[in-house]
Design a protein around this motif. Structure first.
Motif, PDB file in Angstrom:
ATOM      1  N   PRO A 354       0.817  -1.215   0.000  1.00 57.24           N
ATOM      2  CA  PRO A 354       0.000   0.000   0.000  1.00 57.24           C
ATOM      3  C   PRO A 354       0.850   1.263   0.000  1.00 57.24           C
ATOM      4  O   PRO A 354       1.955   1.286   0.551  1.00 57.24           O
ATOM      5  CB  PRO A 354      -0.812  -0.123   1.296  1.00 57.24           C
ATOM      6  N   GLU A 355       0.326   2.306  -0.613  1.00 59.49           N
ATOM      7  CA  GLU A 355       1.080   3.547  -0.774  1.00 59.49           C
ATOM      8  C   GLU A 355       1.393   4.205   0.561  1.00 59.49           C
ATOM      9  O   GLU A 355       2.427   4.854   0.712  1.00 59.49           O
ATOM     10  CB  GLU A 355       0.289   4.499  -1.674  1.00 59.49           C
ATOM     11  N   ASN A 356       0.516   4.031   1.549  1.00 57.47           N
ATOM     12  CA  ASN A 356       0.763   4.665   2.846  1.00 57.47           C
ATOM     13  C   ASN A 356       1.852   3.958   3.646  1.00 57.47           C
ATOM     14  O   ASN A 356       2.188   4.386   4.749  1.00 57.47           O
ATOM     15  CB  ASN A 356      -0.537   4.733   3.662  1.00 57.47           C
ATOM     16  N   ARG A 357       2.407   2.878   3.094  1.00 58.36           N
ATOM     17  CA  ARG A 357       3.518   2.171   3.737  1.00 58.36           C
ATOM     18  C   ARG A 357       4.775   2.210   2.868  1.00 58.36           C
ATOM     19  O   ARG A 357       5.682   1.389   3.043  1.00 58.36           O
ATOM     20  CB  ARG A 357       3.132   0.711   3.995  1.00 58.36           C
ATOM     21  N   ALA A 358       4.843   3.168   1.947  1.00 60.16           N
ATOM     22  CA  ALA A 358       5.972   3.231   1.013  1.00 60.16           C
ATOM     23  C   ALA A 358       7.304   3.374   1.746  1.00 60.16           C
ATOM     24  O   ALA A 358       8.295   2.723   1.405  1.00 60.16           O
ATOM     25  CB  ALA A 358       5.777   4.392   0.039  1.00 60.16           C
ATOM     26  N   GLY A 359       7.349   4.238   2.760  1.00 61.18           N
ATOM     27  CA  GLY A 359       8.594   4.439   3.493  1.00 61.18           C
ATOM     28  C   GLY A 359       9.048   3.193   4.226  1.00 61.18           C
ATOM     29  O   GLY A 359      10.229   2.841   4.223  1.00 61.18           O
ATOM     30  N   THR A 360       8.105   2.493   4.856  1.00 64.68           N
ATOM     31  CA  THR A 360       8.441   1.270   5.585  1.00 64.68           C
ATOM     32  C   THR A 360       8.897   0.172   4.634  1.00 64.68           C
ATOM     33  O   THR A 360       9.846  -0.566   4.923  1.00 64.68           O
ATOM     34  CB  THR A 360       7.223   0.788   6.398  1.00 64.68           C
ATOM     35  N   LEU A 361       8.214   0.055   3.489  1.00 63.15           N
ATOM     36  CA  LEU A 361       8.633  -0.922   2.481  1.00 63.15           C
ATOM     37  C   LEU A 361      10.068  -0.665   2.050  1.00 63.15           C
ATOM     38  O   LEU A 361      10.882  -1.590   1.928  1.00 63.15           O
ATOM     39  CB  LEU A 361       7.700  -0.853   1.267  1.00 63.15           C
ATOM     40  N   HIS A 362      10.387   0.607   1.836  1.00 59.22           N
ATOM     41  CA  HIS A 362      11.749   0.942   1.413  1.00 59.22           C
ATOM     42  C   HIS A 362      12.755   0.686   2.530  1.00 59.22           C
ATOM     43  O   HIS A 362      13.892   0.289   2.272  1.00 59.22           O
ATOM     44  CB  HIS A 362      11.818   2.405   0.982  1.00 59.22           C
ATOM     45  N   ALA A 363      12.341   0.898   3.781  1.00 60.18           N
ATOM     46  CA  ALA A 363      13.241   0.650   4.911  1.00 60.18           C
ATOM     47  C   ALA A 363      13.616  -0.824   5.001  1.00 60.18           C
ATOM     48  O   ALA A 363      14.789  -1.178   5.187  1.00 60.18           O
ATOM     49  CB  ALA A 363      12.576   1.113   6.209  1.00 60.18           C
ATOM     50  N   ILE A 364      12.616  -1.702   4.870  1.00 68.59           N
ATOM     51  CA  ILE A 364      12.883  -3.144   4.908  1.00 68.59           C
ATOM     52  C   ILE A 364      13.751  -3.552   3.722  1.00 68.59           C
ATOM     53  O   ILE A 364      14.726  -4.300   3.863  1.00 68.59           O
ATOM     54  CB  ILE A 364      11.558  -3.929   4.904  1.00 68.59           C
ATOM     55  N   PHE A 365      13.395  -3.041   2.555  1.00 67.58           N
ATOM     56  CA  PHE A 365      14.160  -3.315   1.341  1.00 67.58           C
ATOM     57  C   PHE A 365      15.612  -2.862   1.504  1.00 67.58           C
ATOM     58  O   PHE A 365      16.552  -3.565   1.105  1.00 67.58           O
ATOM     59  CB  PHE A 365      13.488  -2.593   0.172  1.00 67.58           C
ATOM     60  N   GLY A 366      15.803  -1.692   2.126  1.00 68.40           N
ATOM     61  CA  GLY A 366      17.145  -1.161   2.328  1.00 68.40           C
ATOM     62  C   GLY A 366      17.998  -2.016   3.246  1.00 68.40           C
ATOM     63  O   GLY A 366      19.221  -2.091   3.084  1.00 68.40           O
ATOM     64  N   LEU A 367      17.364  -2.675   4.230  1.00 63.88           N
ATOM     65  CA  LEU A 367      18.115  -3.559   5.120  1.00 63.88           C
ATOM     66  C   LEU A 367      18.756  -4.709   4.346  1.00 63.88           C
ATOM     67  O   LEU A 367      19.914  -5.075   4.586  1.00 63.88           O
ATOM     68  CB  LEU A 367      17.193  -4.118   6.206  1.00 63.88           C
ATOM     69  N   PHE A 368      18.003  -5.289   3.421  1.00 63.57           N
ATOM     70  CA  PHE A 368      18.546  -6.376   2.607  1.00 63.57           C
ATOM     71  C   PHE A 368      19.672  -5.860   1.704  1.00 63.57           C
ATOM     72  O   PHE A 368      20.681  -6.539   1.504  1.00 63.57           O
ATOM     73  CB  PHE A 368      17.439  -7.010   1.768  1.00 63.57           C
ATOM     74  N   SER A 369      19.489  -4.658   1.178  1.00 69.51           N
ATOM     75  CA  SER A 369      20.534  -4.063   0.346  1.00 69.51           C
ATOM     76  C   SER A 369      21.811  -3.851   1.150  1.00 69.51           C
ATOM     77  O   SER A 369      22.917  -4.171   0.692  1.00 69.51           O
ATOM     78  CB  SER A 369      20.041  -2.731  -0.225  1.00 69.51           C
ATOM     79  N   ASN A 370      21.667  -3.331   2.368  1.00 63.92           N
ATOM     80  CA  ASN A 370      22.836  -3.103   3.221  1.00 63.92           C
ATOM     81  C   ASN A 370      23.497  -4.413   3.640  1.00 63.92           C
ATOM     82  O   ASN A 370      24.716  -4.470   3.829  1.00 63.92           O
ATOM     83  CB  ASN A 370      22.429  -2.303   4.463  1.00 63.92           C
ATOM     84  N   ALA A 371      22.690  -5.471   3.783  1.00 67.92           N
ATOM     85  CA  ALA A 371      23.266  -6.785   4.082  1.00 67.92           C
ATOM     86  C   ALA A 371      24.167  -7.232   2.940  1.00 67.92           C
ATOM     87  O   ALA A 371      25.249  -7.796   3.158  1.00 67.92           O
ATOM     88  CB  ALA A 371      22.155  -7.804   4.318  1.00 67.92           C
ATOM     89  N   GLY A 372      23.734  -6.962   1.705  1.00 65.47           N
ATOM     90  CA  GLY A 372      24.566  -7.285   0.551  1.00 65.47           C
ATOM     91  C   GLY A 372      25.852  -6.486   0.532  1.00 65.47           C
ATOM     92  O   GLY A 372      26.922  -7.008   0.170  1.00 65.47           O
ATOM     93  N   VAL A 373      25.756  -5.210   0.923  1.00 69.15           N
ATOM     94  CA  VAL A 373      26.956  -4.364   0.992  1.00 69.15           C
ATOM     95  C   VAL A 373      27.940  -4.936   2.006  1.00 69.15           C
ATOM     96  O   VAL A 373      29.154  -4.992   1.762  1.00 69.15           O
ATOM     97  CB  VAL A 373      26.573  -2.914   1.364  1.00 69.15           C
ATOM     98  N   PHE A 374      27.422  -5.377   3.158  1.00 67.84           N
ATOM     99  CA  PHE A 374      28.294  -5.963   4.185  1.00 67.84           C
ATOM    100  C   PHE A 374      28.969  -7.236   3.672  1.00 67.84           C
ATOM    101  O   PHE A 374      30.173  -7.433   3.857  1.00 67.84           O
ATOM    102  CB  PHE A 374      27.482  -6.275   5.444  1.00 67.84           C
ATOM    103  N   ILE A 375      28.201  -8.098   3.018  1.00 68.44           N
ATOM    104  CA  ILE A 375      28.759  -9.355   2.498  1.00 68.44           C
ATOM    105  C   ILE A 375      29.853  -9.081   1.470  1.00 68.44           C
ATOM    106  O   ILE A 375      30.833  -9.828   1.370  1.00 68.44           O
ATOM    107  CB  ILE A 375      27.639 -10.217   1.885  1.00 68.44           C
TER     108      ILE A 375
END
Length: 426
Positions: A354-375
């Protein structure tokens, strides 16, 4: 993609804003050789300063992603720019490694609001058939900052010193943050800046539902996109961080060739991001009966196939006799293949809920991205220590191959169940 005058002004502001975010964030890295000499900092102290910022940035980006659903994104965007600039200026007032680490940690916290706020702005600013193009174009600001930053820093340091260079970046960031506060006005509760779109009635999945953060993680396809982004981040930063060592230490190439690879990868990233965004929006406009996220995944699948071939090409064909022109082409192709999916993954993630959760969706998505950066950092370097750099690149190639297979199997199953042809996209 037809934009209104207001959209063009806001998108231009977002582009410059994130370019400044990236330049300030990497300003110490760009000036690090000079800083290490003039401030008498050893490698461990330099690493401590960089790591403090990375840790703070990861924490702040996640928190600000959730906050972006509550607070106006223009406040987050402008506030982050101003605080980033202030901490950058303060950073130049000391040569103590401990104090520099503490200030750069604060800089990492100030950097967190940047992309989450921009993501929410783009979501509310653009119609669905414009979203991918706008996202991909704005995301190239990171590549532009990565290309221009080292050269600009070298020139400024040659004319003055590293303190003046970082201070200038800080003052520009503060000034533009004030401009952004008055220029970017995007209300999360309305789409007043968005032109009427024939596809606007195709709402995001679960639109209007009040989903918990745990439920967001299990939205259809969202976890798969997050894991795919993590694998792609390993390759994105693995090639940026380690290709030069691979070329010099194992393939007998010159440091100049390694630098040419990295620079051309950034250029390829600009082209790849734009092509991926515009192509996905074009396919959506030509296939109105197909879900938007499926058409974007088709584009990702083709990019993954291309990137798989490029990585195997680099792994097995590089040698001391490889010309610099060929190395440059390899770098361009790598950037094209990596940054295209990176741009599209972010769009798919925001369209998954849902559009009203766009920021939270991106926050969760960003955690996985940062995990890749760490690896891509210590774990890959440890594998190289146990084996060699070719093994590292072979591992990265395998990751992308697995990601490609995931998308082709997922899309085949989805299109087959809906009696649509997977490769009929025009």
């Amino acid at each position: 993609m037809v934009l209104t005058g207001k959209q063009i002004v806001v998108l231009t502001n977002l582009y410059v804003s994130y370019a400044l975010y990236v330049y300030v964030r990497r300003s110490f890295s760009f000036a690090m050789p000079t800083v290490s000499e003039t401030a008498n900092l050893d490698k461990s102290q330099l690493g401590m300063i960089l790591s403090s910022q990375s840790l703070a940035y990861t924490i702040s980006k996640f928190g600000c992603g959730i906050l972006a659903d509550i607070v106006s994104p223009n406040i987050l965007l402008s506030g982050g720019l101003i605080l980033s600039g202030l901490t950058a200026v303060c950073f130049t007032t000391t040569t103590s490694a401990v104090i520099m680490s503490a200030i750069w940690f604060l800089n990492g916290l100030a950097q967190g609001p940047g992309w989450p706020a921009i993501a929410v702005c783009l979501k509310h600013l653009c119609a669905p058939e414009q979203f991918g193009s706008a996202w991909s174009v704005v995301s190239t600001s990171m590549n532009v900052a990565g290309m221009v930053g080292p050269l600009l820093t070298t020139v400024l340091i040659a004319q003055s010193n590293w303190q003046t260079c970082i201070q200038l970046a800080g003052f520009v960031s503060i000034s533009f943050g004030c401009i952004t506060f008055f220029l970017v006005k995007t209300d999360p509760k309305s789409n007043s800046t968005t032109p009427t779109s024939p596809n606007r009635d195709k709402s995001s999945p679960n639109e209007g539902e009040d989903l918990s953060r745990w439920q967001l993680l299990f939205l259809p396809g969202f976890l798969g996109v997050c894991l795919s982004m993590m694998a792609t981040s390993v390759v994105q930063y693995g090639t940026l961080n380690w290709t030069q060592l691979y070329m010099v230490q194992e393939r007998g190439l010159t440091p100049m060739s390694g630098s040419a690879f990295v620079s051309s990868e950034e250029l390829g990233g600009i082209v790849g991001s734009c092509v991926a965004g515009f192509l996905s929006d074009f396919l959506i406009s030509k296939n109105p009966g197909v879900a938007r996220h499926l058409m974007r995944q088709v584009v990702v699948m083709y990019f993954m196939l291309f990137l798989t071939g490029v990585l195997y090409w680099i792994t097995y064909s590089l040698s001391s006799s490889t010309s610099q022109l060929m190395v440059t082409i390899m770098g361009f192709c790598t950037g094209f293949g990596v940054y295209g999916p990176v741009a599209i993954f972010g769009v798919i993630a925001l369209e998954s809920g849902p559009e009203n959760r766009a920021g939270t969706l991106h926050a969760i998505f960003g955690l996985f991205s940062n995990a890749g950066v760490f690896i891509s950092g210590l774990p890959l370097s440890y594998i190289a220590k146990l084996y060699d750099w070719q093994t590292v690149f072979l591992l990265q190639s395998t990751l992308i191959t697995m990601t490609f297979l995931y998308f082709i199997l997922k899309l085949r199953t989805t299109f087959k169940s809906s009696n649509q042809k997977l490769f009929y996209i025009f």
